[in-house]
Structure formats: structure tokens, C-alpha cells
Design a protein around this motif. Structure first.
Motif, PDB file in Angstrom:
ATOM      1  N   ARG A   1      -2.157   8.528  27.352  1.00 23.01           N
ATOM      2  CA  ARG A   1      -2.104   8.886  25.939  1.00 23.01           C
ATOM      3  C   ARG A   1      -2.717  10.261  25.697  1.00 23.01           C
ATOM      4  O   ARG A   1      -2.215  11.056  24.909  1.00 23.01           O
ATOM      5  N   VAL A   2      -3.860  10.538  26.387  1.00 24.86           N
ATOM      6  CA  VAL A   2      -4.499  11.837  26.221  1.00 24.86           C
ATOM      7  C   VAL A   2      -3.601  12.943  26.762  1.00 24.86           C
ATOM      8  O   VAL A   2      -3.417  13.989  26.131  1.00 24.86           O
ATOM      9  N   LEU A   3      -2.975  12.708  27.930  1.00 18.25           N
ATOM     10  CA  LEU A   3      -2.059  13.701  28.488  1.00 18.25           C
ATOM     11  C   LEU A   3      -0.875  13.931  27.563  1.00 18.25           C
ATOM     12  O   LEU A   3      -0.420  15.065  27.369  1.00 18.25           O
ATOM     13  N   GLN A   4      -0.314  12.834  26.982  1.00 11.46           N
ATOM     14  CA  GLN A   4       0.829  12.949  26.077  1.00 11.46           C
ATOM     15  C   GLN A   4       0.465  13.772  24.848  1.00 11.46           C
ATOM     16  O   GLN A   4       1.238  14.608  24.382  1.00 11.46           O
ATOM     17  N   THR A   5      -0.754  13.545  24.331  1.00 13.33           N
ATOM     18  CA  THR A   5      -1.197  14.306  23.161  1.00 13.33           C
ATOM     19  C   THR A   5      -1.329  15.789  23.490  1.00 13.33           C
ATOM     20  O   THR A   5      -0.909  16.657  22.731  1.00 13.33           O
TER      21      THR A   5
ATOM     22  N   SER B   1     -15.062  12.331  38.122  1.00 13.07           N
ATOM     23  CA  SER B   1     -13.781  12.536  38.792  1.00 13.07           C
ATOM     24  C   SER B   1     -12.612  11.864  38.077  1.00 13.07           C
ATOM     25  O   SER B   1     -11.486  11.914  38.561  1.00 13.07           O
ATOM     26  N   LEU B   2     -12.862  11.212  36.937  1.00 12.88           N
ATOM     27  CA  LEU B   2     -11.796  10.503  36.231  1.00 12.88           C
ATOM     28  C   LEU B   2     -10.719  11.469  35.758  1.00 12.88           C
ATOM     29  O   LEU B   2     -11.008  12.562  35.266  1.00 12.88           O
ATOM     30  N   ARG B   3      -9.434  11.030  35.905  1.00 13.12           N
ATOM     31  CA  ARG B   3      -8.320  11.809  35.359  1.00 13.12           C
ATOM     32  C   ARG B   3      -8.049  11.370  33.936  1.00 13.12           C
ATOM     33  O   ARG B   3      -8.394  10.261  33.532  1.00 13.12           O
TER      34      ARG B   3
END
Length: 310
Positions: free
Chosen positions: A242-246, A236-238
Motif C-alpha cells: 500500500r505504501v509503495l502504491q501510494t 531492514s524492513l521493506r
């Protein structure tokens, strides 16, 4: 004795194919031997005697010799007498063959003959010969003496000896628990594949599990309610910042490339520009390198020059 008998015969029966999924082969064999005794299936007493003799020869000490002799000779003797009682006339050849096996029963290595056992053999041989030869004596014996000497007390003693034998056999080869079984495995993948083939029968498994559930053997799980929460938490981790920005950066770049593609140059323009840069003789009419327009004007007027030259 009744308690032991009831304890070993109280559960409802299961198909043999389903039992093989849960009970070891040795225990199944022991259970079958006990069933033969409980059902007074004298036809199979010979096989019962042979199995006991074979196991005692393989594992000396399962029973004392005298106890073993009483059990094995007692079983085969009762089988012979039932053959004489139920057949009229009896099959003499078969009776004598079984009698020969009884008389030739082996003695464990290192043991001397037990006089009481040998005397019992000789006396029984005389009885069998008499019953075979004289039909009147045979009829009288089974009417007045058989149940007295070979009835309930005789069978109860056979049961007691057999039960002691089976209990000792069961203790000798107990079923290993999970930890012990794991430590004995030498090739887990191969064993897994073989066991999966034997257990891949849904109907048998369903029959077995329903049977155990009805007997109350399938208790509730003893695990804590929180056990395994870490698995769902990980699933369930979001995504981190940094991953979203990439991902957003890559998405924006891809969007720009799609909405604002780089202008493409016609193939004729590339060829004309190449010809214009070369220092060779004119290729179109009387136009020479000296009269060609500057590079900044050349591309825009190329189409018009071609028409004029034509």
C-alpha cells in the motif's frame, strides 16, 4: 598477614586521575592509608592517625576503644621516634607538639579511661623527654633498643590493626551494584551530565580499560548471539504494498504535472475578455458591444481587431 598484604598490593599502579573513574572516594582513601603503612612512610603517620580517629568518632564501633588506642597511639609514637632518630639534633618543638597530641588523644563518649593505655602514654612521655635532653642516651637507645621494641613485630601489629579497621570500614560502606545505584538516583539527567564531564577524558578511559584488559577483568559478553536482531530487522524492513502504491501514484501525478503543464493565458487576453464581457461603451475606436463577435470567435480575432482599430 602476608597473604592479605600481597592481595592488596599485587596489581600494577594506575594514575590517580584514572582511578577516580572507577574507585569510590572512600576506597581510594582506604587504599592510600594502607599504602602509607606498607611503605613505612612514618612522616605521614600523624595524618593516618587523625583520619582513623575522625572516622571512629563519626562511626562509633568501627574498632573497640582499646584497639583504636593501640593503633592511633602506636602510629604517632613511631612517628615521634623516627623524628628523634633521623634528626640530629631533633626538632624539639615539633616533637613536643606531636607528643601533646598523643597524650590528649580523645576517649569515646561513654567510655572510661583504660588504665593500660594511660600508663603507656605516661611511660612514653618519660622516654621522649629523656631522649630529647640527653644526646648520648638517644644515640644508645636507637642503636641497641629501638629495633628490638619498635621493629618488625611492632610494625606487624600496627598493620594488623589497620587492616582490620580498613576491612570493617569497607564492609560498612560497600559499593552498590547497578540496580541499587539506579534506585538511589533522584535526578538522572543532572547526574548523567555531571558524570559525563568527569568521564569525558579519552586518554584516562583508554589507560583504565587497557589496564583492566591486561588483568583479564574484561570478559567476553554473555549476551545471546540473537540479542538485538529485532533492531536490524526493523531497520531492514521493506515498504508494504500500500505504501509503495501510494508513492508510485504520487510520483505519476507529479510527473504528469511536469510533462503536461496547463496552458497559460496571456494577460492581454484576460483583460480583453473582461472588457468584451462588460456592457459599457466601446473602448477601442467605433467598435461597440453589438458588433463584437461571439465569445467563441472573440479570443481568436482579438489581436486582429486591435490592429484594425489602430
Amino acid at each position: 598477614m602476608k597473604t592479605a598484604t600481597n592481595a592488596m598490593n599485587e596489581d600494577p599502579p594506575l594514575p590517580l586521575s584514572a582511578l577516580r573513574l572507577i574507585a569510590p572516594s572512600l576506597r581510594l582513601m582506604s587504599a592510600a592509608m594502607w599504602k602509607v603503612m606498607l611503605q613505612r612512610d612514618t612522616v605521614h603517620y600523624g595524618k593516618l592517625e587523625e583520619t582513623i580517629t575522625s572516622l571512629c568518632e563519626t562511626v562509633p564501633g568501627l574498632l573497640y576503644y582499646r584497639h583504636q588506642a593501640r593503633l592511633t597511639i602506636g602510629l604517632r609514637a613511631l612517628m615521634i621516634l623516627e623524628e628523634l632518630r633521623q634528626s640530629d639534633p631533633p626538632d624539639a618543638q615539633r616533637v613536643l607538639q606531636e607528643l601533646h597530641k598523643l597524650l590528649e588523644s580523645s576517649i569515646p563518649i561513654g567510655k572510661v579511661k583504660d588504665q593500660k593505655v594511660e600508663e603507656a602514654k605516661r611511660n612514653f612521655q618519660t622516654l621522649v623527654y629523656s631522649l630529647l635532653k640527653n644526646a648520648a642516651a638517644r644515640k644508645l637507645f636507637f642503636k641497641e633498643e629501638f629495633h628490638l621494641h619498635y621493629g618488625g613485630n611492632y610494625v606487624a601489629n600496627l598493620e594488623k590493626l589497620l587492616l582490620e579497621f580498613l576491612i570493617r570500614l569497607d564492609k560498612l560502606l560497600p559499593i552498590p551494584d547497578l540496580a541499587q545505584t539506579v534506585s538511589w538516583l533522584s535526578s538522572a539527567p543532572a547526574v548523567l551530565e555531571e558524570c559525563a564531564r568527569s568521564a569525558s577524558q579519552p586518554q584516562l578511559l583508554r589507560t583504565l580499560l587497557q589496564h583492566e584488559r591486561c588483568l583479564g577483568h574484561l570478559g567476553s559478553a554473555s549476551l545471546l548471539s540473537s540479542t538485538g536482531d529485532v533492531i536490524l530487522s526493523s531497520l531492514s524492513l521493506r515498504l508494504s504494498g500500500r505504501v509503495l502504491q501510494t508513492i508510485q501514484s504520487e510520483s505519476t501525478s507529479l510527473c504528469n504535472r511536469v510533462t503536461n503543464p496547463a496552458p497559460s493565458t496571456p494577460r492581454t487576453s484576460h483583460r480583453a475578455e473582461k472588457n468584451a464581457q462588460s456592457q459599457v461603451a466601446p473602448v477601442i475606436g467605433s467598435i461597440s458591444n453589438d458588433t463584437l463577435p461571439k465569445k467563441s470567435e472573440r479570443v481568436a480575432s482579438l489581436g486582429q481587431e486591435v490592429e484594425t482599430a489602430s
